[in-house]
Motif scaffolding. Structure first.
Motif, PDB file in Angstrom:
ATOM      1  N   LYS A 176       0.852  -1.187   0.000  1.00 22.38           N
ATOM      2  CA  LYS A 176       0.000   0.000   0.000  1.00 22.38           C
ATOM      3  C   LYS A 176       0.885   1.233   0.000  1.00 22.38           C
ATOM      4  N   LEU A 177       0.647   2.134  -0.944  1.00 22.48           N
ATOM      5  CA  LEU A 177       1.434   3.363  -1.022  1.00 22.48           C
ATOM      6  C   LEU A 177       0.729   4.484  -0.275  1.00 22.48           C
ATOM      7  N   PRO A 178       1.481   5.364   0.347  1.00 25.26           N
ATOM      8  CA  PRO A 178       0.840   6.503   1.022  1.00 25.26           C
ATOM      9  C   PRO A 178       0.167   7.426   0.008  1.00 25.26           C
ATOM     10  N   LYS A 179      -0.798   8.192   0.472  1.00 32.14           N
ATOM     11  CA  LYS A 179      -1.461   9.142  -0.417  1.00 32.14           C
ATOM     12  C   LYS A 179      -0.444  10.145  -0.964  1.00 32.14           C
ATOM     13  N   GLY A 180      -0.564  10.445  -2.235  1.00 31.84           N
ATOM     14  CA  GLY A 180       0.347  11.405  -2.843  1.00 31.84           C
ATOM     15  C   GLY A 180       0.483  11.161  -4.326  1.00 31.84           C
ATOM     16  N   GLU A 181       1.382  11.877  -4.948  1.00 36.01           N
ATOM     17  CA  GLU A 181       1.614  11.728  -6.383  1.00 36.01           C
ATOM     18  C   GLU A 181       3.101  11.845  -6.661  1.00 36.01           C
ATOM     19  N   VAL A 182       3.527  11.280  -7.763  1.00 35.64           N
ATOM     20  CA  VAL A 182       4.939  11.297  -8.120  1.00 35.64           C
ATOM     21  C   VAL A 182       5.054  11.212  -9.641  1.00 35.64           C
ATOM     22  N   TYR A 183       6.075  11.862 -10.175  1.00 38.02           N
ATOM     23  CA  TYR A 183       6.414  11.725 -11.597  1.00 38.02           C
ATOM     24  C   TYR A 183       7.892  11.380 -11.695  1.00 38.02           C
ATOM     25  N   VAL A 184       8.189  10.257 -12.300  1.00 36.19           N
ATOM     26  CA  VAL A 184       9.571   9.813 -12.471  1.00 36.19           C
ATOM     27  C   VAL A 184       9.824   9.631 -13.957  1.00 36.19           C
ATOM     28  N   ARG A 185      10.950  10.119 -14.418  1.00 39.44           N
ATOM     29  CA  ARG A 185      11.299   9.998 -15.831  1.00 39.44           C
ATOM     30  C   ARG A 185      12.665   9.336 -15.985  1.00 39.44           C
ATOM     31  N   CYS A 186      12.807   8.563 -17.032  1.00 38.78           N
ATOM     32  CA  CYS A 186      14.051   7.856 -17.320  1.00 38.78           C
ATOM     33  C   CYS A 186      14.364   7.970 -18.808  1.00 38.78           C
ATOM     34  N   GLU A 187      15.618   7.751 -19.141  1.00 41.98           N
ATOM     35  CA  GLU A 187      16.073   7.817 -20.534  1.00 41.98           C
ATOM     36  C   GLU A 187      15.981   6.420 -21.136  1.00 41.98           C
ATOM     37  N   ASN A 188      14.893   6.171 -21.865  1.00 42.57           N
ATOM     38  CA  ASN A 188      14.805   4.876 -22.512  1.00 42.57           C
ATOM     39  C   ASN A 188      15.381   5.002 -23.925  1.00 42.57           C
ATOM     40  N   PRO A 189      15.518   3.928 -24.703  1.00 40.54           N
ATOM     41  CA  PRO A 189      16.197   4.035 -26.006  1.00 40.54           C
ATOM     42  C   PRO A 189      15.609   5.077 -26.954  1.00 40.54           C
ATOM     43  N   ARG A 190      14.344   5.466 -26.760  1.00 49.90           N
ATOM     44  CA  ARG A 190      13.710   6.416 -27.669  1.00 49.90           C
ATOM     45  C   ARG A 190      13.490   7.794 -27.057  1.00 49.90           C
ATOM     46  N   GLY A 191      13.897   7.979 -25.827  1.00 50.88           N
ATOM     47  CA  GLY A 191      13.764   9.303 -25.228  1.00 50.88           C
ATOM     48  C   GLY A 191      13.215   9.247 -23.819  1.00 50.88           C
ATOM     49  N   GLU A 192      12.572  10.335 -23.412  1.00 49.92           N
ATOM     50  CA  GLU A 192      12.093  10.455 -22.037  1.00 49.92           C
ATOM     51  C   GLU A 192      10.821   9.649 -21.827  1.00 49.92           C
ATOM     52  N   LEU A 193      10.948   8.615 -21.004  1.00 50.34           N
ATOM     53  CA  LEU A 193       9.799   7.831 -20.579  1.00 50.34           C
ATOM     54  C   LEU A 193       9.435   8.289 -19.176  1.00 50.34           C
ATOM     55  N   GLY A 194       8.170   8.634 -18.955  1.00 53.31           N
ATOM     56  CA  GLY A 194       7.757   9.118 -17.651  1.00 53.31           C
ATOM     57  C   GLY A 194       6.528   8.395 -17.129  1.00 53.31           C
ATOM     58  N   PHE A 195       6.512   8.142 -15.829  1.00 49.33           N
ATOM     59  CA  PHE A 195       5.343   7.551 -15.171  1.00 49.33           C
ATOM     60  C   PHE A 195       4.838   8.529 -14.116  1.00 49.33           C
ATOM     61  N   TYR A 196       3.579   8.916 -14.255  1.00 53.16           N
ATOM     62  CA  TYR A 196       2.921   9.781 -13.279  1.00 53.16           C
ATOM     63  C   TYR A 196       1.940   8.930 -12.493  1.00 53.16           C
ATOM     64  N   LEU A 197       2.183   8.801 -11.197  1.00 55.70           N
ATOM     65  CA  LEU A 197       1.362   7.972 -10.328  1.00 55.70           C
ATOM     66  C   LEU A 197       0.645   8.833  -9.297  1.00 55.70           C
ATOM     67  N   VAL A 198      -0.634   8.560  -9.089  1.00 51.80           N
ATOM     68  CA  VAL A 198      -1.402   9.178  -8.005  1.00 51.80           C
ATOM     69  C   VAL A 198      -1.915   8.058  -7.118  1.00 51.80           C
ATOM     70  N   SER A 199      -1.619   8.139  -5.828  1.00 50.88           N
ATOM     71  CA  SER A 199      -2.063   7.113  -4.878  1.00 50.88           C
ATOM     72  C   SER A 199      -3.109   7.689  -3.939  1.00 50.88           C
ATOM     73  N   ASP A 200      -4.136   6.879  -3.673  1.00 48.44           N
ATOM     74  CA  ASP A 200      -5.149   7.273  -2.679  1.00 48.44           C
ATOM     75  C   ASP A 200      -4.968   6.502  -1.378  1.00 48.44           C
TER      76      ASP A 200
END
Length: 374
Positions: free
Chosen positions: A301-325
């Protein structure tokens, strides 16, 4: 006596969605005046698999295998970025050895992806042999992956808190042997294709993207660096100890005087292969002993909040935006897919080019429809 002149009319040509040079089920509607292209509109959605909505319907660890199937040629990089997002929001500290193993897997996967790009781009310009060269070295990487964690395409290497399997001394030696081989044959690759006169004439000064336009359209990865912009998240927004590794960021050089053409985008990927071998070698030399996975609750279980993480994949910036309740599933999941963003510039750079050049330009962008139609 009156003279009747010939008049031309624009016609619409459907290229795809099952065209061999569109890197998946991409449909391009091309408006042509004879052989000259006046407009190119990409149509997507033929592969849509609702990955983001699925991510909101399964628990956090259950979504990791789905990330393999976004950019399936850079699956480990996708695993890594999603796991980093979950770990950052959950406050999970990954063991150092696991981080180095992630880097080794991600960079080997980057090389494998660029080898596919090398082979397919060669075919799109009329050269068939480079395809076999690229697959030959890629096969060695896949054999290493199979020995390491038992998979050859959709890997599921990264797990929340670390990785699924450690490398043995035998696998480490296989990786070092591959690095030695890759560096030795890299010149052969370039002799065969990179500086081949026909290939250069097909790609140089074709599909030029000035740096201002690349930034305006949100391009990332080799498409951005090919335009001369030195931006790589591994250096500019580092993660996984990348700021401690010694490697260069290749940018477009303008072989025929124009920076940002199709050849530059290709050449950046070729040079990145060598830079990735440097990173892997350093990671093998520095990797400490220890655990390969942190202790993670079976029900996460993740605490309430949000996060955006980006990484350099072979084609460019891959980002995951997560919102937890505060539950076991994401309340919202949004993926920033580099191929989707890079594809947006297609019409802008395909105007006033030849119909045959459209194939070259799309090939130089190096898209994977799995993450476009996520």
């Amino acid at each position: 006596m009156s003279v009747d002149y010939l008049h031309t009319h624009e016609i619409l040509v459907n290229m795809g969605p099952q065209h061999p040079s569109t890197h998946g089920v991409l449909r391009l509607v091309v408006k042509t005046d004879g052989e000259w292209v006046t407009e190119t509109q990409p149509y997507i959605g033929y592969l849509h698999r609702c990955a983001e909505k699925i991510g909101e319907s399964v628990e956090y660890p259950q979504f990791v295998p789905y990330t393999d199937r976004l950019d399936y040629l850079g699956a480990i990089n996708n695993n890594l970025c999603y796991c980093l997002a979950v770990e950052r929001l959950a406050g999970i500290e990954v063991p150092e050895r696991a981080t180095y193993l992630r880097v080794i897997g991600a960079e080997l996967n980057r090389i494998a992806s660029h080898l596919i790009s090398y082979g397919t781009f060669g075919m799109e310009t009329g050269a068939f042999t480079p395809f076999f060269y690229g697959f030959r070295e890629r096969e060695t990487i896949l054999s290493i992956f199979e020995k390491w964690f038992g998979a050859r395409l959709t890997y599921h290497l990264c797990r929340i808190g670390g990785v699924m399997a450690d490398i043995t001394p035998e696998i480490a030696q296989d990786i070092r042997d591959f690095i030695k081989t890759m560096r030795a044959v890299w010149d052969d690759y370039n002799t065969l294709l990179s500086f081949n006169e026909i290939f250069v004439r097909r790609t140089a000064d074709v599909g030029v993207i000035p740096p201002e336009m690349a930034i305006e359209y949100g391009l990332t990865g080799p498409c951005l660096r090919g335009s001369g912009v030195k931006w790589d998240l591994r250096k500019n927004d580092p993660y996984c100890f990348y700021d401690t590794f010694d490697f260069d960021i290749p940018v477009g050089e303008g072989l025929m005087g124009t920076v940002g053409d199709s050849w530059d985008r290709y050449w950046v990927r070729m040079r990145e292969i060598i830079e990735s071998t440097k990173i892997i070698e350093q990671a093998l030399d520095r990797m400490p002993e220890g655990a390969i996975r942190a202790k993670v609750p079976k029900i996460l279980k993740l605490p309430k909040g949000e996060v955006y993480v980006r990484c350099e994949n072979p084609r460019g910036e891959l980002g995951f935006y997560l919102v937890s309740d505060g539950g076991t599933k994401p309340y919202r999941l949004k993926i920033r897919a580099p191929s989707f963003c890079n594809l947006s510039i297609t019409n802008a750079i395909c105007k006033d080019c030849l119909l045959a050049d459209v194939i070259v330009i799309v090939g130089s962008i190096d898209i994977v429809l799995g993450e476009v139609d996520r």
